[in-house]
Design a protein around this motif. Structure first.
Motif, PDB file in Angstrom:
ATOM      1  N   THR A 115       0.907  -1.224  -0.039  1.00  0.00           N
ATOM      2  CA  THR A 115      -0.134  -0.057   0.167  1.00  0.00           C
ATOM      3  C   THR A 115       0.832   1.339  -0.183  1.00  0.00           C
ATOM      4  OG1 THR A 115      -1.767   0.981   1.022  1.00  0.00           O
ATOM      5  CG2 THR A 115      -0.217   0.156   2.412  1.00  0.00           C
ATOM      6  N   ASN A 116       0.065   2.503   0.019  1.00  0.00           N
ATOM      7  CA  ASN A 116       1.204   3.728   0.166  1.00  0.00           C
ATOM      8  C   ASN A 116       1.981   3.590   1.163  1.00  0.00           C
ATOM      9  OD1 ASN A 116      -1.805   4.373  -1.162  1.00  0.00           O
ATOM     10  ND2 ASN A 116      -0.596   6.352  -1.594  1.00  0.00           N
ATOM     11  N   HIS A 117       1.577   3.564   2.623  1.00  0.00           N
ATOM     12  CA  HIS A 117       2.813   3.262   3.536  1.00  0.00           C
ATOM     13  C   HIS A 117       2.000   2.154   4.675  1.00  0.00           C
ATOM     14  CE1 HIS A 117      -0.369   5.802   6.024  1.00  0.00           C
ATOM     15  NE2 HIS A 117       0.241   5.724   7.092  1.00  0.00           N
ATOM     16  N   HIS A 118       2.731   2.135   5.526  1.00  0.00           N
ATOM     17  CA  HIS A 118       2.459   0.920   6.432  1.00  0.00           C
ATOM     18  C   HIS A 118       1.372   1.145   7.338  1.00  0.00           C
ATOM     19  CE1 HIS A 118       5.995  -1.612   5.272  1.00  0.00           C
ATOM     20  NE2 HIS A 118       6.671  -0.645   4.808  1.00  0.00           N
ATOM     21  N   VAL A 119       0.043   0.764   6.954  1.00  0.00           N
ATOM     22  CA  VAL A 119      -0.971   0.714   7.566  1.00  0.00           C
ATOM     23  C   VAL A 119      -1.629  -0.745   8.035  1.00  0.00           C
ATOM     24  CG1 VAL A 119      -2.631   0.936   5.729  1.00  0.00           C
ATOM     25  CG2 VAL A 119      -2.843   2.176   7.755  1.00  0.00           C
ATOM     26  N   PHE A 120      -1.257  -1.706   7.396  1.00  0.00           N
ATOM     27  CA  PHE A 120      -1.983  -3.028   7.622  1.00  0.00           C
ATOM     28  C   PHE A 120      -1.417  -3.767   8.542  1.00  0.00           C
ATOM     29  CE2 PHE A 120      -3.625  -2.005   3.298  1.00  0.00           C
ATOM     30  CZ  PHE A 120      -5.022  -1.942   3.569  1.00  0.00           C
ATOM     31  N   GLY A 121      -0.285  -3.549   9.384  1.00  0.00           N
ATOM     32  CA  GLY A 121       0.225  -4.423  10.360  1.00  0.00           C
ATOM     33  C   GLY A 121      -0.741  -5.187  11.191  1.00  0.00           C
ATOM     34  N   TYR A 122      -1.673  -4.645  11.756  1.00  0.00           N
ATOM     35  CA  TYR A 122      -2.583  -5.236  12.585  1.00  0.00           C
ATOM     36  C   TYR A 122      -3.484  -6.059  11.723  1.00  0.00           C
ATOM     37  CZ  TYR A 122      -1.145  -2.022  16.402  1.00  0.00           C
ATOM     38  OH  TYR A 122      -0.218  -1.284  17.244  1.00  0.00           O
ATOM     39  N   LEU A 123      -4.031  -5.747  10.887  1.00  0.00           N
ATOM     40  CA  LEU A 123      -4.895  -6.829   9.867  1.00  0.00           C
ATOM     41  C   LEU A 123      -3.984  -7.926   9.478  1.00  0.00           C
ATOM     42  CD1 LEU A 123      -7.577  -5.577   7.114  1.00  0.00           C
ATOM     43  CD2 LEU A 123      -5.700  -7.414   6.690  1.00  0.00           C
ATOM     44  N   ALA A 124      -2.789  -7.747   9.091  1.00  0.00           N
ATOM     45  CA  ALA A 124      -2.059  -8.799   8.784  1.00  0.00           C
ATOM     46  C   ALA A 124      -1.947  -9.585  10.067  1.00  0.00           C
ATOM     47  CB  ALA A 124      -0.688  -8.238   8.199  1.00  0.00           C
ATOM     48  N   ASP A 125      -1.607  -9.048  11.080  1.00  0.00           N
ATOM     49  CA  ASP A 125      -1.283  -9.916  12.328  1.00  0.00           C
ATOM     50  C   ASP A 125      -2.633 -10.634  12.482  1.00  0.00           C
ATOM     51  OD1 ASP A 125       0.358 -10.601  14.986  1.00  0.00           O
ATOM     52  OD2 ASP A 125      -1.607  -9.803  15.656  1.00  0.00           O
ATOM     53  N   ARG A 126      -3.769 -10.146  12.453  1.00  0.00           N
ATOM     54  CA  ARG A 126      -5.121 -10.678  12.907  1.00  0.00           C
ATOM     55  C   ARG A 126      -5.392 -11.851  11.753  1.00  0.00           C
ATOM     56  NH1 ARG A 126      -8.304 -12.224  17.126  1.00  0.00           N
ATOM     57  NH2 ARG A 126     -10.663 -12.020  16.536  1.00  0.00           N
ATOM     58  N   PHE A 127      -5.488 -11.600  10.523  1.00  0.00           N
ATOM     59  CA  PHE A 127      -5.949 -12.505   9.545  1.00  0.00           C
ATOM     60  C   PHE A 127      -4.775 -13.017   8.659  1.00  0.00           C
ATOM     61  CE2 PHE A 127      -9.097  -9.068  10.528  1.00  0.00           C
ATOM     62  CZ  PHE A 127     -10.031  -9.897  10.879  1.00  0.00           C
ATOM     63  N   ASP A 128      -3.704 -13.105   9.139  1.00  0.00           N
ATOM     64  CA  ASP A 128      -2.324 -14.136   8.334  1.00  0.00           C
ATOM     65  C   ASP A 128      -2.333 -13.668   7.174  1.00  0.00           C
ATOM     66  OD1 ASP A 128      -0.425 -15.979   8.559  1.00  0.00           O
ATOM     67  OD2 ASP A 128      -1.918 -17.374   7.760  1.00  0.00           O
ATOM     68  N   PHE A 129      -1.790 -12.324   7.065  1.00  0.00           N
ATOM     69  CA  PHE A 129      -1.469 -11.670   5.884  1.00  0.00           C
ATOM     70  C   PHE A 129       0.027 -11.333   6.091  1.00  0.00           C
ATOM     71  CE2 PHE A 129      -5.968 -11.006   5.236  1.00  0.00           C
ATOM     72  CZ  PHE A 129      -6.029 -10.899   3.783  1.00  0.00           C
ATOM     73  N   THR A 130       0.763 -10.944   4.929  1.00  0.00           N
ATOM     74  CA  THR A 130       2.265 -10.657   4.912  1.00  0.00           C
ATOM     75  C   THR A 130       2.346  -9.398   4.222  1.00  0.00           C
ATOM     76  OG1 THR A 130       3.052 -12.973   4.515  1.00  0.00           O
ATOM     77  CG2 THR A 130       4.413 -11.098   4.057  1.00  0.00           C
ATOM     78  N   VAL A 131       2.843  -8.463   4.878  1.00  0.00           N
ATOM     79  CA  VAL A 131       3.021  -7.145   4.383  1.00  0.00           C
ATOM     80  C   VAL A 131       4.328  -7.097   3.721  1.00  0.00           C
ATOM     81  CG1 VAL A 131       3.229  -4.674   5.192  1.00  0.00           C
ATOM     82  CG2 VAL A 131       1.861  -5.937   6.540  1.00  0.00           C
TER      83      VAL A 131
END
Length: 306
Positions: free
Chosen positions: A197-213
């Motif tokens: 994405t534009n900047h690092h905003v998805f860390g918590y979503l990634a942690d909760r739902f098993d994504f990789t940033v």
């Protein structure tokens, strides 16, 4: 294909951040709760209903890292019964006013102090806590609990039983949202769960739902930073390696940043807009926190599916 240096200059020229302040109706005889961001303003409004005036400082489609307020709004912060902020360094343009209110003895609640904060993803160049916790609805349940307790303690004249009931009803909605997101994201194969994405905003979503940033166009956690040539080269390499098919542009910033990366770096990727840091105007897809998260869930699921 243009050089990475040319790309860096094109991206720097594309950055345009607007900051507008918010307004509210007269308070009358009701107590006043001032909330910094419009995401938290919506959450607080669902908890207190008409028991207090909720003055949300950040207008729709604004950037929480850089928005500013008027002198009149700054004065109202000092007269508030309670100020609710995001904290964790998010409101960079508002910290002076928040510090002044704290010094003046105004009751303060920084939501970031009541959740278990995550550090930014490795490679961001930041060793501070990530303030974008709202991308995880489970953590927002903790925020609701803290706001409810603060309203009961610090805001005189409210109906405590009604506040509790409204908070419980909203918590049920957050839990339903969490379940919906879990079900939707389960349809994405593990090899495609890569976020850019534009900047690092998805860390918590990634942690909760098993994504990789995988990475972000702007390094670190603030939109006020700027990408260097080496940052962009590293991101291009990471996108190629991960086979990313979609990168996401945030509604609070121009999508030119991501579009330039997609077009000028020769990447064969789609660009999809998400509402990640601000609510939208009514009817635009993210006029409440719950609507915002459901819209994002649908767009992420569609964007990362074959």
């Amino acid at each position: 294909m243009r050089s990475i240096r040319s790309l860096s200059l094109a991206l720097a020229a594309a950055v345009g951040l607007g900051a507008l302040s918010g307004c509210a109706a007269p308070a009358g005889d009701r107590p006043l709760i001032v909330v910094t961001t419009n995401i938290l303003g919506d959450v607080v409004g669902n908890i207190v209903g008409d028991q207090a005036e909720v003055l949300t400082l950040m207008r729709p489609n604004s950037d929480p890292h850089s928005f500013e307020i008027s002198a009149q709004e700054a004065a109202r912060i000092l007269r508030a019964d309670l100020v609710v902020s995001n904290g964790l360094g998010l409101e960079e343009g508002l910290q002076q006013q928040l510090d002044a209110a704290d010094t003046a003895g105004v009751a303060m609640l920084a939501a970031g102090t009541v959740i278990d904060p995550l550090p930014y993803a490795s490679g961001t160049g930041s060793d501070t806590a990530d303030p974008h916790f709202w991308t995880d609805p489970a953590r927002m349940v903790e925020v609701v609990e803290a706001v409810t307790a603060a309203v009961r303690t610090d805001v005189a004249g409210v109906d405590a039983a009604l506040i509790e009931a409204q908070a419980a009803a909203y918590t049920t909605e957050l839990q339903a949202l969490d379940a919906e997101m879990t079900t939707a994201f389960a349809t994405i194969g593990s090899e495609r769960r890569n976020l850019v994405t534009n900047h690092h905003v998805f860390g918590y979503l990634a942690d909760r739902f098993d994504f990789t940033v995988v990475g972000a166009v702007i390094p670190g956690g603030s939109t006020l930073a700027a990408p260097s040539a080496s940052d962009l080269q590293s991101l291009v390499d990471a996108i190629d390696t991960a086979g990313v098919a979609t990168i996401f542009a945030e509604s609070s910033q121009p999508d030119r940043l991501v579009q330039v990366l997609a077009d000028e770096a020769g990447l064969d990727v789609a660009v999809v807009e998400l509402f990640t840091e601000s609510l939208s105007e009514p009817g635009a897809g993210a006029d409440s926190y719950l609507t915002m998260m459901r819209t994002n869930t649908e767009r992420i699921t569609t964007g990362l599916s074959p």
